[in-house]
Motif scaffolding. Structure first.
Motif, PDB file in Angstrom:
ATOM      1  N   GLN A  87       0.837  -1.203   0.000  1.00 39.02           N
ATOM      2  CA  GLN A  87       0.000   0.000   0.000  1.00 39.02           C
ATOM      3  C   GLN A  87       0.880   1.264   0.000  1.00 39.02           C
ATOM      4  OE1 GLN A  87      -3.631  -0.067   0.096  1.00 39.02           O
ATOM      5  NE2 GLN A  87      -3.070   1.963  -0.645  1.00 39.02           N
ATOM      6  N   LYS A  88       1.911   1.252   0.882  1.00 36.95           N
ATOM      7  CA  LYS A  88       2.813   2.423   0.961  1.00 36.95           C
ATOM      8  C   LYS A  88       3.541   2.628  -0.363  1.00 36.95           C
ATOM      9  CE  LYS A  88       4.819   1.542   5.300  1.00 36.95           C
ATOM     10  NZ  LYS A  88       5.860   1.767   6.304  1.00 36.95           N
ATOM     11  N   THR A  89       3.932   1.521  -0.989  1.00 37.09           N
ATOM     12  CA  THR A  89       4.692   1.606  -2.240  1.00 37.09           C
ATOM     13  C   THR A  89       3.806   2.171  -3.355  1.00 37.09           C
ATOM     14  OG1 THR A  89       5.985  -0.291  -1.523  1.00 37.09           O
ATOM     15  CG2 THR A  89       6.116   0.263  -3.853  1.00 37.09           C
ATOM     16  N   ILE A  90       2.573   1.686  -3.436  1.00 37.55           N
ATOM     17  CA  ILE A  90       1.650   2.193  -4.459  1.00 37.55           C
ATOM     18  C   ILE A  90       1.423   3.697  -4.249  1.00 37.55           C
ATOM     19  CG2 ILE A  90      -0.746   2.099  -5.305  1.00 37.55           C
ATOM     20  CD1 ILE A  90      -0.667  -0.947  -4.676  1.00 37.55           C
ATOM     21  N   GLU A  91       1.211   4.087  -2.988  1.00 37.95           N
ATOM     22  CA  GLU A  91       0.997   5.520  -2.684  1.00 37.95           C
ATOM     23  C   GLU A  91       2.195   6.338  -3.148  1.00 37.95           C
ATOM     24  OE1 GLU A  91      -1.757   7.037  -1.691  1.00 37.95           O
ATOM     25  OE2 GLU A  91      -2.591   5.022  -1.827  1.00 37.95           O
ATOM     26  N   TRP A  92       3.401   5.826  -2.863  1.00 35.97           N
ATOM     27  CA  TRP A  92       4.621   6.577  -3.213  1.00 35.97           C
ATOM     28  C   TRP A  92       4.695   6.792  -4.735  1.00 35.97           C
ATOM     29  CZ3 TRP A  92       9.056   6.427  -6.105  1.00 35.97           C
ATOM     30  CH2 TRP A  92       9.997   7.421  -5.810  1.00 35.97           C
ATOM     31  N   TYR A  93       4.433   5.754  -5.508  1.00 37.69           N
ATOM     32  CA  TYR A  93       4.503   5.904  -6.980  1.00 37.69           C
ATOM     33  C   TYR A  93       3.385   6.816  -7.486  1.00 37.69           C
ATOM     34  CZ  TYR A  93       8.428   2.745  -7.367  1.00 37.69           C
ATOM     35  OH  TYR A  93       9.690   2.197  -7.244  1.00 37.69           O
ATOM     36  N   LYS A  94       2.221   6.744  -6.821  1.00 40.37           N
ATOM     37  CA  LYS A  94       1.117   7.646  -7.215  1.00 40.37           C
ATOM     38  C   LYS A  94       1.493   9.096  -6.937  1.00 40.37           C
ATOM     39  CE  LYS A  94      -3.171   5.007  -6.711  1.00 40.37           C
ATOM     40  NZ  LYS A  94      -4.246   4.696  -5.766  1.00 40.37           N
ATOM     41  N   ASN A  95       2.182   9.317  -5.799  1.00 35.63           N
ATOM     42  CA  ASN A  95       2.505  10.687  -5.380  1.00 35.63           C
ATOM     43  C   ASN A  95       3.768  11.244  -6.024  1.00 35.63           C
ATOM     44  OD1 ASN A  95       0.296  10.780  -3.723  1.00 35.63           O
ATOM     45  ND2 ASN A  95       1.397   9.965  -1.950  1.00 35.63           N
ATOM     46  N   ASN A  96       4.520  10.413  -6.724  1.00 36.51           N
ATOM     47  CA  ASN A  96       5.784  10.874  -7.312  1.00 36.51           C
ATOM     48  C   ASN A  96       5.852  10.560  -8.809  1.00 36.51           C
ATOM     49  OD1 ASN A  96       7.678  11.827  -4.931  1.00 36.51           O
ATOM     50  ND2 ASN A  96       6.529  10.037  -4.216  1.00 36.51           N
ATOM     51  N   PRO A  97       4.817  11.012  -9.569  1.00 34.23           N
ATOM     52  CA  PRO A  97       4.791  10.648 -10.994  1.00 34.23           C
ATOM     53  C   PRO A  97       5.986  11.206 -11.766  1.00 34.23           C
ATOM     54  CG  PRO A  97       3.115  12.303 -10.499  1.00 34.23           C
ATOM     55  CD  PRO A  97       3.682  11.849  -9.177  1.00 34.23           C
TER      56      PRO A  97
END
Ligand code: NAD
Ligand code: TYD
Length: 349
Positions: A315-325
């Protein structure tokens, strides 16, 4: 304490530098570490396609951090840094199996010759510790019902990548036995988390889905990996460099075995996409069936175990990639290399 981190602009190295500077901040700052150890980090990195100074943008101006652009195979450069150094944590490597199948030359050069160059330079320098970061892939491939790898498992590498890492592990051990170099080695399972280059499976899936592309699944999708959140790997390395026994090896794993299909399905669900985004593609030649780590040694001796569940880490990893396009879009488009080629010259880019 002066640390030389090799490959600190890559995925695990950059997470490790951030972890250390956060855990042991500068001594004169007004925080809980006042009076604690003060770590000065030199990050030696060639900035190959996988090295990206963006990964450390937030700590570039930290007074305890210095970046040196260079090659671990450059003996003169390594010799010039060595007298300042108390401890080496050696991450630098060519790290992607598929690339090693296409062309293994850089793997032999960096992973074997580069490690040998560091060892030769470290040999006569009164270094306190040389910690070598390695992989569980040196142990080969397990069938589904075979016991997990541990520190006594015989080496059986099956890809040019794992063979080059196996060679480097052997070299590191010989410098302990023959020359008394104070080494430790860790063999870790598959990592995932922020700043992982999007050619690796988990960030490839996430970024492909964010771009509405398909997920390429090799073969039948039933190969198994043992996944560990990168911060847990950093915590294990921190323990080993401080409390690990000289000359010893520690296996690190996630106790989180998943098939590639399970991983793809979990990410599809978390990102609210349908299973028809999966595309079965040709299998990787020599594709290792299963990796699995028994980490009871480090658990018993150094009281380490993973702290992040796979569900939370994903979940944290998905959030990070979503937040750092912009981070991964620059990588996928190759823009980051053009920018840093200007800043550091063409070498290694
Ligand atoms: P990465 O590919 O993200 O980063 C490698 C870094 O090394 C890059 O910054 C690159 O520029 C640098 N580098 C490459 N050649 C160099 C050279 N000749 N001189 C100086 N720097 C050079 O790799 P990663 O995933 O962060 O892996 C780091 C280490 O951990 C590797 O040794 C790898 O074998 C090991 N490991 C990785 C995993 C994983 O799941 N990623 C698991 C277990 C072990
Ligand atoms: P990878 O992230 O390359 O790590 P490693 O091969 O070092 O374990 O791959 C993890 C698993 O995912 C591995 O079994 C290969 C598989 N894979 C795919 O199915 N499709 C892909 O596009 C990639 C890159 C990997």
């Amino acid at each position: 304490m002066k640390l030389l981190i090799t490959g600190g602009a890559g995925f695990i190295g950059s997470n490790f530098i951030r972890y250390i500077l956060k855990k042991y901040p500068a001594r004169n700052a007004s925080h809980s570490n006042a009076g604690g150890p003060d770590y000065h980090i030199i990050n030696l990195d060639l900035l190959t396609y996988a090295g990206n100074p963006e990964n450390l943008k937030d700590i570039e101006s930290n007074p305890n951090y210095k970046f040196v652009h260079g090659d671990i195979c450059d003996r003169k450069l390594v010799d010039s840094l060595m007298p300042e150094i108390d401890l080496i944590v050696h991450f630098a490597a060519e790290s992607h199996v598929d690339r090693s199948i296409l062309n293994s030359t850089d793997f032999i050069r960096t992973n074997i010759i580069g490690t040998h160059t560091l060892l030769e330079s470290a040999k006569n320098n009164g270094l306190k510790r040389f910690h070598h970061i390695s992989t569980d892939e040196v142990f080969g491939s397990l069938e589904l019902n075979w016991p997990s790898f541990n520190e006594k498992t015989p080496y059986d590498p099956r890809s040019p990548y794992s063979a080059s890492k196996a060679a480097s592990d052997h070299l590191v051990r010989t410098y302990f036995h023959t020359f008394g170099l104070p080494i430790t080695i860790s063999n870790c399972s598959n990592n995932y988390g922020p700043y992982q280059f999007p050619e690796k499976f988990i960030p490839l899936i996430i970024t492909n889905l964010l771009e509405n592309k398909k997920i390429p699944l090799y073969g039948d999708g039933l190969n198994v990996r043992d996944w560990l959140y990168v911060e847990d790997h950093c915590a294990a390395i921190d323990l080993i460099i401080h409390n690990g026994r000289i000359g010893e090896t520690y296996c690190i794993g996630g106790r989180s075995e998943k098939t590639n299909l399970e991983i793809a399905q979990k990410i599809l669900k978390l990102m609210d996409r349908k299973n028809d985004q999966i595309e079965y593609v040709a299998d990787r030649p020599g594709h290792d069936k299963r990796y699995s780590i028994d980490f009871s040694k480090i658990q018993e001796k150094l009281e380490w175990q993973p702290q992040t569940s796979f569900a939370d880490g994903l979940q944290k990893t998905i959030e990070w990639y979503k937040n750092n396009p912009s981070w991964w879009k620059n990588i996928k488009s190759g823009e980051y290399q053009k920018y840093y080629a200007k800043q550091y010259g063409k070498n290694g880019l």
